[in-house]
Write an enzyme that holds these catalytic residues in place. Structure first.
Site, PDB file in Angstrom:
ATOM      1  N   GLN A   1      -9.808   2.200  -0.247  1.00 52.29           N
ATOM      2  CA  GLN A   1     -10.163   0.955  -0.932  1.00 52.29           C
ATOM      3  C   GLN A   1     -11.013   0.056  -0.023  1.00 52.29           C
ATOM      4  O   GLN A   1     -10.887  -1.168  -0.029  1.00 52.29           O
ATOM      5  CB  GLN A   1      -8.908   0.208  -1.388  1.00 52.29           C
ATOM      6  CG  GLN A   1      -8.283   0.754  -2.657  1.00 52.29           C
ATOM      7  CD  GLN A   1      -9.166   0.553  -3.888  1.00 52.29           C
ATOM      8  OE1 GLN A   1      -9.973  -0.365  -3.943  1.00 52.29           O
ATOM      9  NE2 GLN A   1      -8.992   1.420  -4.878  1.00 52.29           N
ATOM     10  N   SER A   2     -11.906   0.664   0.724  1.00 54.04           N
ATOM     11  CA  SER A   2     -12.743  -0.084   1.659  1.00 54.04           C
ATOM     12  C   SER A   2     -13.712  -1.014   0.941  1.00 54.04           C
ATOM     13  O   SER A   2     -14.534  -0.570   0.131  1.00 54.04           O
ATOM     14  CB  SER A   2     -13.535   0.908   2.526  1.00 54.04           C
ATOM     15  OG  SER A   2     -14.585   0.255   3.219  1.00 54.04           O
ATOM     16  N   ASN A   3     -13.615  -2.304   1.236  1.00 51.40           N
ATOM     17  CA  ASN A   3     -14.583  -3.261   0.707  1.00 51.40           C
ATOM     18  C   ASN A   3     -15.978  -2.985   1.257  1.00 51.40           C
ATOM     19  O   ASN A   3     -16.980  -3.123   0.549  1.00 51.40           O
ATOM     20  CB  ASN A   3     -14.165  -4.690   1.075  1.00 51.40           C
ATOM     21  CG  ASN A   3     -12.869  -5.097   0.424  1.00 51.40           C
ATOM     22  OD1 ASN A   3     -12.650  -4.866  -0.753  1.00 51.40           O
ATOM     23  ND2 ASN A   3     -11.984  -5.703   1.208  1.00 51.40           N
TER      24      ASN A   3
ATOM     25  N   ALA B   1     -17.244  -0.061   2.161  1.00 49.12           N
ATOM     26  CA  ALA B   1     -17.823   1.115   1.518  1.00 49.12           C
ATOM     27  C   ALA B   1     -18.406   0.746   0.158  1.00 49.12           C
ATOM     28  O   ALA B   1     -19.512   1.171  -0.197  1.00 49.12           O
ATOM     29  CB  ALA B   1     -16.768   2.210   1.382  1.00 49.12           C
TER      30      ALA B   1
END
Length: 427
Positions: A175-177, A179
């Protein structure tokens, strides 16, 4: 010249920041003050495998900073992007006068964000006596709620285009912001995006779903490679991105790699530039205003590094505090809910694992906790809290949030109410 590269620490260990690009060069007479802004608590001596021993500084945010030199910028070429009012345009970068001695200076910048982002007073409850907290709304920077990532990507993607890249590679959590922000920014500039996302061992061979950041990434057509957390820990982000880079090169693609969080020396310029923005906002406000402290969530370290360097070199002179506290998810999510209910500001959540990034919700909770425990330290101070965004990560927490939010019911319409078919229009 003293030079800086980022490190990050787990419990009982200190690791070199994988894929960290050598950092900005700062004259020796300037760096000591800049490092003080990082709230150094003590110096450590490591014994790495390299021939020379490195001195590493331990910060309150648990991110360390050592020093090294930087390669020359590659030549740039014109990007055929145009739009009204400068948005999505590439232009030569002119640094603040107080940062003109740093080396190297980025040659160009892309206009990706909606800046300047507003600053307003934050009506948090139970503050120490005469303490003011103001909020810098970098969560409103645009690009699908990309927060602080936009500022870094403005410089990173300018270099990618200058080098003739046709695709972008980056890496992060499921859930990387960062990325998701990279995937969106790449599509703005007609570049393909390849994401390496770490997930649990039992889910690495399954469809990752369409929740939160994943939904946006998949909507914009990002290519996603899943890797288990165990594989990530053993192999490292640098090796993983290099594997994908070599594969794409063999397919005659021209990839440009962005490290975790966009945090390298070039990305750091995003928040050096943000300090100039804050200075200008203070100058155009009503009367002379200044901040004693800047509080920000510290994850991969690039935002904090840029703020610390910029604050020290500029006239802002506020101490940058990268706050993060170890707390469990229920406590953190409850705080996020309480702040939203009290002030209308929605903070981003913190993941429950030790390897996760510290988000704004965690930093705000840490600040409020420290204020409650040490009110005299904060009394009478004027604080600027940087809201770094990340709202979409909250959608991955709906199950945990369900017990904290209610306020719904079926409307009670008395039997005596006059009813007539077709009287109410539905749209």
């Amino acid at each position: 010249m003293l030079k800086c590269s980022l490190w990050w620490g787990g419990i009982g260990k200190v690791f070199p920041y994988a894929n960290a690009r050598p950092a900005i060069t700062v004259p020796p007479n300037r760096i000591s003050g800049a490092l003080k802004n990082f709230s150094i608590s003590r110096a450590l001596k490591l014994n790495p495998t390299q021939k020379q021993q490195q001195t590493v500084f331990l910060f309150a945010c648990r991110r360390n900073c050592s020093v090294t030199a930087m390669e020359e910028e590659a030549s740039t070429k014109h990007h055929n992007s145009s739009s009204l009012y400068g948005f999505l345009s590439k232009k030569p970068y002119d640094p603040p006068s107080w940062a003109s001695h740093l080396n190297p200076i980025p040659s160009h910048i892309f206009s990706l964000g909606h800046v300047p982002t507003p600053i307003h007073k934050w009506n948090l409850p139970n503050l120490p006596n005469n303490t003011e907290v103001w909020l810098k709304r970098d969560d409103l920077s645009g690009m699908q709620l990309s927060g602080n990532k936009v500022r870094k990507l403005e410089f990173l993607l300018a270099e990618a285009v200058a080098q003739g890249a046709d695709c972008i590679i980056t890496i992060g959590g499921i859930q990387s912001n960062h990325a998701r922000a990279t995937a969106v920014a790449a599509k703005y500039l007609d570049l393909d995006c390849y994401l390496i996302l770490r997930t649990s061992k039992v889910l690495v061979d399954k469809d990752p779903g369409l929740t939160g950041n994943l939904l946006v990434e998949r909507l914009v057509g990002a290519h996603i490679d899943l890797v288990s957390k165990e594989e990530y820990a053993k192999t490292g982000s640098l090796a993983l991105t290099n594997l994908l880079k070599e594969k794409l090169i063999s397919e005659r693609r021209k990839p440009y790699v962005i490290p975790v969080g966009g945090s390298n020396s070039l990305g750091t310029w995003g928040y050096i530039e943000a300090v100039r923005e804050i200075e200008q906002q203070l100058q155009t406000g009503n009367g002379k205003a200044e901040f004693d402290d800047i509080v920000v969530a510290c994850g991969s370290g690039g935002t904090t590094a840029g703020l610390a360097i910029g604050s020290w070199l500029s006239e802002l002179k506020a101490k940058a505090k990268g706050l993060g506290y170890a707390m469990n998810t229920p406590e953190e999510l409850k705080f996020v809910k309480e702040v939203a209910q009290t002030t209308g500001v929605v903070l981003d959540p913190v993941y429950r694992h030790w390897w996760s990034t510290n988000y704004s919700g965690k930093a705000a909770r840490g600040m409020m906790k420290d204020m409650a425990e040490n009110p005299m330290k904060w009394a009478g101070r004027k604080i600027l809290f940087i809201h770094t965004g990340g709202l979409l990560g909250l959608f991955d927490k709906t199950a945990e949030m369900a017990s904290l939010v209610g306020n719904w019911r079926e409307m009670d319409v008395p039997e005596s109410t006059l009813r007539k078919d077709g009287s109410g229009k539905m749209f």
